[in-house]
Design a protein around this motif. Structure first.
Motif, short mmCIF file in Angstrom:
data_model
loop_
_atom_site.label_atom_id
_atom_site.label_comp_id
_atom_site.label_asym_id
_atom_site.label_seq_id
_atom_site.Cartn_x
_atom_site.Cartn_y
_atom_site.Cartn_z
N VAL A 66 0.83 -1.20 0.00
CA VAL A 66 0.00 0.00 0.00
C VAL A 66 0.87 1.25 0.00
N THR A 67 1.94 1.25 0.77
CA THR A 67 2.82 2.41 0.85
C THR A 67 3.49 2.68 -0.49
N ALA A 112 -17.00 -0.61 -0.69
CA ALA A 112 -17.24 -2.05 -0.76
C ALA A 112 -18.24 -2.38 -1.85
N GLY A 113 -19.25 -1.50 -2.03
CA GLY A 113 -20.21 -1.72 -3.10
C GLY A 113 -19.55 -1.70 -4.47
N LEU A 114 -18.63 -0.76 -4.65
CA LEU A 114 -17.90 -0.68 -5.92
C LEU A 114 -16.98 -1.90 -6.10
N LEU A 115 -16.30 -2.28 -5.04
CA LEU A 115 -15.41 -3.43 -5.12
C LEU A 115 -16.19 -4.70 -5.42
N TYR A 116 -17.38 -4.81 -4.85
CA TYR A 116 -18.22 -5.99 -5.13
C TYR A 116 -18.61 -6.04 -6.60
N ALA A 117 -18.93 -4.87 -7.15
CA ALA A 117 -19.33 -4.81 -8.55
C ALA A 117 -18.20 -5.23 -9.48
N PHE A 118 -16.95 -4.95 -9.06
CA PHE A 118 -15.79 -5.30 -9.88
C PHE A 118 -15.15 -6.63 -9.47
N GLY A 119 -15.80 -7.36 -8.58
CA GLY A 119 -15.29 -8.66 -8.18
C GLY A 119 -14.05 -8.60 -7.31
N LEU A 120 -13.89 -7.53 -6.54
CA LEU A 120 -12.68 -7.35 -5.73
C LEU A 120 -12.92 -7.56 -4.23
N MET A 121 -14.14 -7.90 -3.85
CA MET A 121 -14.38 -8.20 -2.44
C MET A 121 -13.66 -9.49 -2.04
N THR A 123 -10.53 -10.00 -1.75
CA THR A 123 -9.34 -10.22 -2.57
C THR A 123 -8.19 -9.38 -2.04
N PHE A 124 -6.99 -9.75 -2.43
CA PHE A 124 -5.80 -9.02 -1.99
C PHE A 124 -5.86 -7.57 -2.45
N TRP A 125 -6.17 -7.34 -3.73
CA TRP A 125 -6.15 -5.98 -4.26
C TRP A 125 -7.32 -5.16 -3.76
N GLY A 126 -8.41 -5.81 -3.38
CA GLY A 126 -9.50 -5.08 -2.76
C GLY A 126 -9.08 -4.48 -1.42
N VAL A 127 -8.35 -5.27 -0.63
CA VAL A 127 -7.85 -4.78 0.65
C VAL A 127 -6.84 -3.65 0.43
N VAL A 128 -5.99 -3.81 -0.57
CA VAL A 128 -5.01 -2.76 -0.87
C VAL A 128 -5.71 -1.44 -1.20
N LEU A 129 -6.73 -1.50 -2.01
CA LEU A 129 -7.44 -0.29 -2.41
C LEU A 129 -8.12 0.38 -1.23
N VAL A 130 -8.74 -0.40 -0.37
CA VAL A 130 -9.45 0.21 0.75
C VAL A 130 -8.46 0.79 1.77
N GLN A 131 -7.29 0.18 1.92
CA GLN A 131 -6.29 0.73 2.83
C GLN A 131 -5.67 2.01 2.29
N MET A 132 -5.64 2.16 0.97
CA MET A 132 -5.06 3.36 0.39
C MET A 132 -5.88 4.62 0.69
N PHE A 200 -11.42 -5.38 7.47
CA PHE A 200 -12.38 -6.39 7.91
C PHE A 200 -13.57 -6.47 6.95
N LEU A 201 -14.07 -5.30 6.54
CA LEU A 201 -15.24 -5.27 5.67
C LEU A 201 -14.95 -5.88 4.30
N VAL A 202 -13.77 -5.61 3.75
CA VAL A 202 -13.45 -6.06 2.40
C VAL A 202 -12.72 -7.40 2.40
N GLY A 203 -11.86 -7.64 3.39
CA GLY A 203 -10.99 -8.80 3.33
C GLY A 203 -11.44 -10.03 4.07
N ALA A 204 -12.35 -9.90 5.06
CA ALA A 204 -12.76 -11.08 5.83
C ALA A 204 -13.50 -12.07 4.93
N PRO A 205 -13.31 -13.36 5.18
CA PRO A 205 -12.54 -13.98 6.27
C PRO A 205 -11.12 -14.39 5.89
N ASP A 206 -10.70 -14.13 4.66
CA ASP A 206 -9.41 -14.65 4.20
C ASP A 206 -8.23 -13.73 4.51
N TYR A 207 -8.50 -12.44 4.60
CA TYR A 207 -7.41 -11.48 4.79
C TYR A 207 -7.63 -10.72 6.09
#
Length: 260
Positions: A66-67, A112-121, A123-132, A200-207
């Protein structure tokens, strides 16, 4: 004034001292001022737990990624804000604070709604985007101030001596702006490292990173385990802040909020 400093010291250091005592307490019941028994078993329980070990690894993967991505995106923008001139420049720069102007959970749910639409919930890159979301402000404002503080006369002198644009940037501008950039990098790392709700919202339960894992410890383990994990979680922040303390004290952080 001395009484105020004592109260402030107790307010800040008191919880930290109690936290450290709980981390080594076997049993501690009211009204005893100190634990009745001491133990290291909770440290062994936490440090040898496979799920917690996995969360530590994830935290030290996500935070650098992310950094670095934030730096790749925000540093060119910071240089443009500091050296360029375009319509709406100030508006765009101030608008970056929009990520901190609203409750973060609302932004996370919307994202999260946008990430779900793009299939990124989940996922690794979904967590990266939300942390940014937590790194954009510091990775833009502080480097913008650092670049703006570099005297244009030095750059002009280098160009007059025959240096090209890139040579001037890497030999003059970047080294002089580096302290502010380092502060921004470390603060961005800490913001990503400590982010919990969006992860937690985007990455659970895998990340499940370390801050997310803290929720499980608080709910399902004795408070000794949570105290141990809190200390483990705070060590990277403490070490990194020690590394940049002279830049923060020297004004590199404050300069990010004094743009002209």
């Amino acid at each position: 004034m001395s009484i105020f400093l004592v109260v402030l010291g107790v307010f800040i250091l008191g919880p930290l001292i109690i936290l450290c005592v709980w981390a080594f307490a076997g049993s501690w019941f009211y009204p005893a001022l100190l634990p009745q028994t001491w133990t290291l078993s909770w440290w062994q329980e936490i440090l040898l737990n496979a799920d917690i070990g996995h969360s530590i690894i994830l935290s030290f993967i996500f935070a650098p990624v992310v950094t670095l991505l934030s730096a790749a995106i925000c540093l060119p923008a910071a240089y443009a804000f500091a050296r360029g001139s375009f319509p709406g420049q100030r508006v765009f720069l101030v608008s970056l604070f929009a990520t901190n102007a609203f409750p973060k959970m609302g932004l996370y749910i919307t994202m999260a709604g946008l990430l779900y639409a793009f299939g990124l919930m989940n996922t690794f890159w979904g967590v990266v985007l939300v942390q940014m979301l937590n790194t954009v402000v510091v990775m833009t404002w502080i480097p913008t101030a650092a670049f703006a503080a570099v005297p244009r006369e030095l750059e002009d002198a280098a160009r007059d001596a025959g240096a090209g644009l890139w040579t001037t940037f890497w030999r003059v501008t970047f080294p002089l702006a580096l302290p502010g950039i380092l502060v921004a990098l470390i603060l961005a790392f800490l913001a990503a490292f400590d982010e919990a709700q969006g992860t937690f919202l985007v990455g659970a339960p895998d990340y499940l990173t370390m801050p997310v894992q803290m929720y499980t410890l608080v709910q399902n383990y004795p408070q000794q385990a949570a105290a141990v994990f809190s200390i483990v979680l705070s060590i990277p922040s403490f070490v990194l802040l020690l590394l940049v303390r002279r830049y923060i004290i020297g004004g590199s952080l404050a300069a990010g909020f004094h743009l002209h």
